[in-house]
Structures are given as C-alpha cells and as structure tokens.
Design an enzyme around this catalytic site. Sequence first.
Site, PDB file in Angstrom:
ATOM      1  N   TYR A   1       0.808  -1.307  -0.167  1.00 64.54           N
ATOM      2  CA  TYR A   1      -0.016  -0.023  -0.020  1.00 64.54           C
ATOM      3  C   TYR A   1       0.855   1.065   0.100  1.00 64.54           C
ATOM      4  CZ  TYR A   1      -3.847  -2.993   1.738  1.00 64.54           C
ATOM      5  OH  TYR A   1      -4.741  -4.149   1.802  1.00 64.54           O
TER       6      TYR A   1
ATOM      7  N   HIS B   1      -0.017 -11.588   2.272  1.00 65.36           N
ATOM      8  CA  HIS B   1      -1.381 -10.955   1.329  1.00 65.36           C
ATOM      9  C   HIS B   1      -2.058 -11.800   0.420  1.00 65.36           C
ATOM     10  CE1 HIS B   1      -1.517  -6.215   0.432  1.00 65.36           C
ATOM     11  NE2 HIS B   1      -2.803  -6.986  -0.033  1.00 65.36           N
TER      12      HIS B   1
END
Length: 277
Positions: A44, A102
């Site tokens: 991110y 993730h």
Amino acid sequence: METLTLNNGLKIPAIGFGSYKAELESIVKAIREGYIYFDTASYYGTERYIADALVCSGVEREKILIASKIWKSDMGYENTLMSFQRTLENLRTDYVDVMMIHWPRPNLELKEWEELNLETWRAMEYLYSLGKIRALGLSNFLPYHADNIIKNCKIMPSVSQLEFHAGHTQAFALEYYRKKNIQIQAWSPLGRGRVLDDVLIRGLAEKYHVTPAQICLRFCIQEGVMPLPKASSVERLRENLGCLDFRIDDDDISRIENMPPLGWSGEHPDRERVKVV
C-alpha cells in the site's frame, strides 16, 4: 468500542480503518475520531503514513493496533524476515499487532506456491515467538489455500482477510473460518461503493434511519466479520463508526445474505484480474 477476542486472546475492535490509497491527513483524522485499528501493507505504501500520524496525533503506539502484510514478491523464509524488518522501519516501531500473508500465490504460474506459503508462515511464526508479532493472519486465502497452513502450522492463524460485503459474502469461506475460530476481516466492505445504490440496501437504510454505508457495515458486524472501511472526511469517519449504534433485524440480515451478486472487485487469488464495469 465493541471488541472481538482472537483465538490467541488478543482483543481488537469490531471495526477498523483500511489505509489502502489513504493520505496522511485521513489517518490523522481517523485516530482523532477514535479509530484504534489500522490495516496497512507493504504494497500500500502507507506504513510510513501511520507512523507519521501517530506523531501528529500525539497518541502512544501502545494505544493503536497496526496490521500489515507480506507482499507476493517478499514471500519465502528469508525474504519474509527482511520484508518484516522494512515494515518495522517504516512504522518506526518494534512490533506489529497483526501480520498477514497478502496473497496465497505470488503468480499463477508457480506450482510450488503451497511450500512457499509454508516457508513464509514459518518465518512469521519465528517472529511471533520473539514477540515481534502479536497475531498471525492470512489475506485472500480461500479455504483450500488455508488448509495447507492450518494442517502444518505450529501457530494457528488468528485472522483471515477477504473481500466481503453485501452482494459478495463468500458464504463457504465464511463458514469454514467460523468453524476454525479464525476471525474474518472484510476488505471493500462497501463493495467499492457500488452496493450503496442497491434498492434493498437503500430501503433498509430508510427503515432504520441510517445511511446505506451504515447498513453495509452493520451487516458485516452481525455476520461476525470485522469491516475495514476507508474514509477521508471527518463526516464519513463518524458515519462509519455509527454502524455500532443500531442493530438489523434477523429477517433483514437474511434478505441481505440472499441478495443478488453485486460489487465484486474482480480480484480472485487463482484468476487473472477481471475488469468490472
């Protein structure tokens, strides 16, 4: 704020803040409005923003829970240790509250993805044993992905993060994780905004005198799922927290559970990204 207790005893709030594409200012606002759980990831690029926001708000690190994730290109034992160290440096802290893998597959061509997951998990278990991580988790793992880790791990996953929202509830995965006593967290709990104009959601918002977003977030909570909404304005941050102030009747929950598919992001761990119009 309502709390949830993970299978290792760690208490987390019933709603968190998703930092994907968030700006520093919005994270500072979220802290000041009372959010205490912040979801980030190395991918991110917002880990540094969370560290800066803590300084700007004057809140002690121990008052905030931070979750981050190991990205696809950082999987494997040694890579995970190095990636985690970068996360600590970005966050300017010496521990992370929740750390997740993730995605289960770094790419669709790799056949040995299961062993790569186990290597990554073993590195996370090692960091957990050192007290560097308070809870371990998975992100975008469907049941057949998670089985590999659950059958071979020393430390059970405590959370599993999935795309979950009205119109895309992934019922089989939800039931699987419930039986394993693994807390599900919802990314995209508002269906990227596409769910908010649905006739059922808008009708229920009128019935309960709340907003469509509050209906969607309350639906997550009553399904036992922790939503991680994003917001940039104070008004929207407060609106999202307002989902804690009412309850949806069971019959209406059932209506949402059975609404037509809507709002899917186009992302699936075993498929190429689908462009959704």
